[in-house]
Design an enzyme around this catalytic site. Sequence first.
Site, short mmCIF file in Angstrom:
data_model
loop_
_atom_site.label_atom_id
_atom_site.label_comp_id
_atom_site.label_asym_id
_atom_site.label_seq_id
_atom_site.Cartn_x
_atom_site.Cartn_y
_atom_site.Cartn_z
N ASP A 145 71.63 63.17 26.25
CA ASP A 145 72.37 62.52 25.26
C ASP A 145 71.64 61.44 24.35
O ASP A 145 71.90 60.33 24.44
CB ASP A 145 73.72 61.92 26.01
N ASN A 147 71.55 60.42 21.34
CA ASN A 147 72.28 59.52 20.48
C ASN A 147 73.43 58.51 21.04
O ASN A 147 74.32 57.71 20.37
CB ASN A 147 72.90 59.87 19.20
N ASP A 149 76.48 59.09 22.34
CA ASP A 149 77.79 59.21 21.96
C ASP A 149 78.70 59.57 22.93
O ASP A 149 79.80 59.97 22.66
CB ASP A 149 77.79 59.89 20.71
N GLU A 156 70.76 69.24 21.70
CA GLU A 156 70.47 68.22 22.88
C GLU A 156 70.38 69.20 24.09
O GLU A 156 69.46 69.01 25.22
CB GLU A 156 71.56 67.22 23.34
N ASP A 181 82.17 74.73 26.76
CA ASP A 181 82.81 73.95 25.73
C ASP A 181 84.15 74.46 25.58
O ASP A 181 84.72 75.31 24.69
CB ASP A 181 82.02 74.51 24.53
N HIS A 299 42.00 53.47 59.38
CA HIS A 299 40.79 53.03 59.28
C HIS A 299 40.80 52.13 58.01
O HIS A 299 41.45 52.40 56.88
CB HIS A 299 39.91 54.13 58.99
N ASN A 300 40.09 51.12 58.21
CA ASN A 300 39.73 49.91 57.11
C ASN A 300 41.42 49.82 56.54
O ASN A 300 41.51 49.57 55.27
CB ASN A 300 39.01 50.59 55.85
N GLU A 329 42.77 48.27 61.76
CA GLU A 329 41.58 47.76 62.00
C GLU A 329 41.48 46.61 61.12
O GLU A 329 41.90 46.32 60.08
CB GLU A 329 40.53 48.94 61.47
N ASP A 331 38.04 44.20 59.92
CA ASP A 331 36.59 43.86 59.78
C ASP A 331 36.55 42.36 59.52
O ASP A 331 36.73 41.99 58.42
CB ASP A 331 35.95 44.74 58.73
N HIS A 344 35.53 44.57 53.37
CA HIS A 344 34.44 45.64 53.69
C HIS A 344 33.10 45.08 53.34
O HIS A 344 32.69 44.82 52.19
CB HIS A 344 34.67 46.92 52.98
N GLU A 378 36.47 44.96 64.36
CA GLU A 378 35.09 45.07 64.15
C GLU A 378 34.41 43.63 63.84
O GLU A 378 34.78 43.14 62.67
CB GLU A 378 34.92 46.06 63.04
N ASP A 659 54.72 77.04 36.32
CA ASP A 659 54.46 78.38 36.83
C ASP A 659 54.34 78.33 38.27
O ASP A 659 53.07 78.67 38.61
CB ASP A 659 53.33 79.11 35.97
N ASP A 712 51.55 74.31 40.51
CA ASP A 712 51.50 75.04 39.20
C ASP A 712 50.49 75.94 38.88
O ASP A 712 49.38 75.35 38.73
CB ASP A 712 51.68 73.93 38.10
N ASP A 714 47.55 77.87 37.43
CA ASP A 714 46.59 77.84 36.04
C ASP A 714 45.51 78.96 36.26
O ASP A 714 44.63 78.50 37.20
CB ASP A 714 46.30 76.54 35.75
#
Length: 764
Positions: A145, A147, A149, A156, A181, A299-300, A329, A331, A344, A378, A659, A712, A714
């Site tokens: 919608d 506009n 209204d 639309e 409608d 990790h890290n 972890e 460090d 790190h 660590e 697709d 999708d 391609d």
Amino acid sequence: SAGSLQELLHVDIKVLMAGSTLRKVKSRSWKKQRHFRLLEDGLTIWYKSRWAGKGHSTFSVTELEMVREGHQSEVLLSIAEEFPAALCFTLVFHGRQGNLDLVAESPEEAQAWIQGVRKLIHRAQTMDEKERLDQWVWDWFQKADKNKDGKMNFKEVRKLLKMMNIEMNEEHAFHLFTMADKSGTGSLEIEQFVHFYKILTQRDEVWKVFQDYSGDGEKLMLEELDNFLRIEQQTGERSAQHAQELIERYEPSETGAMTLDGFQMYLCSQDGSIFKPEHQGLYQDMSQPLSHYFISSSHNTYLLEDQLRGHSSLEAYIKALKRGCRCVEVDSWDGNDGEPVVYHGHTLTSKILFRDIMSTLKEYAFKASDFPVILSLENHCGVEQQTVMAQHLRQILGDTLLTTLVDGQVPLQLPSPQVKIYAVGTDSFSLLLVYIPTFILYLCACRLNAHLLIASGHLIPTNSSKEKEKCGAENCPMASFALFSPLLQKSKSKLSRELSDLVVYCKSVHFHGFEHSRLHAKCYEMSSFSESKAKKLAKESGRDFVQYNTRQLSRIYPSGFRTDSSNYNPQDMWSVGCQIVALNFQTAGLEMDLNDGLFRQNNCCGYVLKPEFMTDGNAQFSPEKPDERQGYRPLRLSIQVISGQQLPKVNQKEGSIVDPLVRVEIYGVPQDQAKDETSHINNNGFNPVWNETLNFVITTPELALVRFVVEDYDKASRNDFIGQFTLPFKCIQAGYRHIHLLSRDGTAIPPSSLFVNISISELS
């Protein structure tokens, strides 16, 4: 949707809808005013700069996980002196999306936003399937919608169909429009739009299944629904009671039977999902030794991005812990002001304080799971700051830190995730069983420089007779810890006794081979393996690796060459029973999909019991030769991919339609690794229908994970990712099921789903 919002229209929501000027804060120096307000749909928050012309941003309440009050983020803590806590709050998003830190102009305005958004989040999280669908339809009406209204003309509607990812013959679309409608005005109001949507979403594939079991083609009587549940859904003896429950839960009419609307709603609900409901809660035996479980491991953990220039953040720990991670972890490096820092090392990653991480663990470690957290430390600090670390561990974590053996005895096997501590009640003097969620400290080997990692036992710098006397027991594990390795001795590195004393069950030792471990290793000794070393051992000595992991914990970590924080495939390590398979949680993709998939079961508690042939010390299982194990029983998995529903757009350009194709991927022992895919459907992401069957043979069902991926298609370049869902094979429900798709980030994207029919049978 609008009606249910009216019920919420209390003072906080009214403040949100009227709008407020809030400061959006990104750093100590970036604090800018933005005008925020809740839109009429009660679900979308809109904001813009007062000076930015027409430019604005929006996000949905469904993207929010929670609201934090006060200085509960690093950014807001950094400006605490400038803005009091009563003005500050943080909107926390699901997945990896960054938080939104905000400052209100008054405490009252801050509270209105905090309480108002919390109400909206609660409402979004507790909506049933019908309410979610109504909300979704309302959202599309608002978008179409243009506009504003309150009506929508055919022009639309045509744009809406493109937005909804569907290409439709214009003549057919106009025919549906005129059917909806009813007033003949050439435009649709919201009620007529709902009717249009229902015509648009009529699903022939669901109607056909319904017709197979409905005597009159209009409804399913209790007995007919019972037949469907027993024959198709394989629900067994409880199907009659289950049928009655489903009618009460999903049927909108009061007829005592199920109409097509109710049937479709059931199939799209959690009851109709592919995931077995009985495996969603805590259903596994949690009393076995820690070595018998796969443990969700990071990790890290401190990094939000890559490990060269990425941002270190407490938020990374919070996000990992809330995803059920049970091994994090840290460090640690010497800081300039006597306070250890975490980052790190020898890179441009930012630094955070060790003590702040401990405070974060104290607050968030046990919100998603009650089971133990292993802290993989660590250590790169000198003795002085190691002692500071030990003080922080003890003082901040307090009683939640396990610092002594659980029962005071030298362990012959590791404790269970249900670590129990006994205490005497002071009133009754009776023995009370008290469960306290517990940290276990695992101290990793230290790094001599940026390139050399020493993985050797170094926790107690001596095992002299004097130390044994201090310990008080000749065979106590604390007195039998290994000496420094020659390399470590050469470096003259020293360990703080205060820090070493905190290590109880996870003593770091160098791996000397499976035979050496079988003859000499203790259950509390633990080795770390690089991904390449672990993969080599798995291929060459899979049976021995499985046996080793029945007794001891092993930790696998990504290659140091993964500077982009990419991940290896964890399934290769799980297939030989490795428990602590550490991944970069901040990096989305297949590997984290598998991790999320495995740990989605068992209440997402971060612990999954390994199959019996991987916990029995006498079993002889080799992932390379699955047919040699006792109880070998391969299964056939047949998946009819029927249709897709409301797939998200990949390319947001107005005329772009996906697709879609569906690929099913099996991850497990080497023999089970397989994938197959459907053909692609041109220009239809709204309701594509495939009706194609994919078949697989699973030799080791207990270890297999099944990943459904939608892409999708391609022909000229790589396919784009649309959505996925991964789950353990043993958690799959047979029958007609919906698979509710997740984004690349692992968050829900309702109402996007796949409709499948699944059959599992023994090989004849």
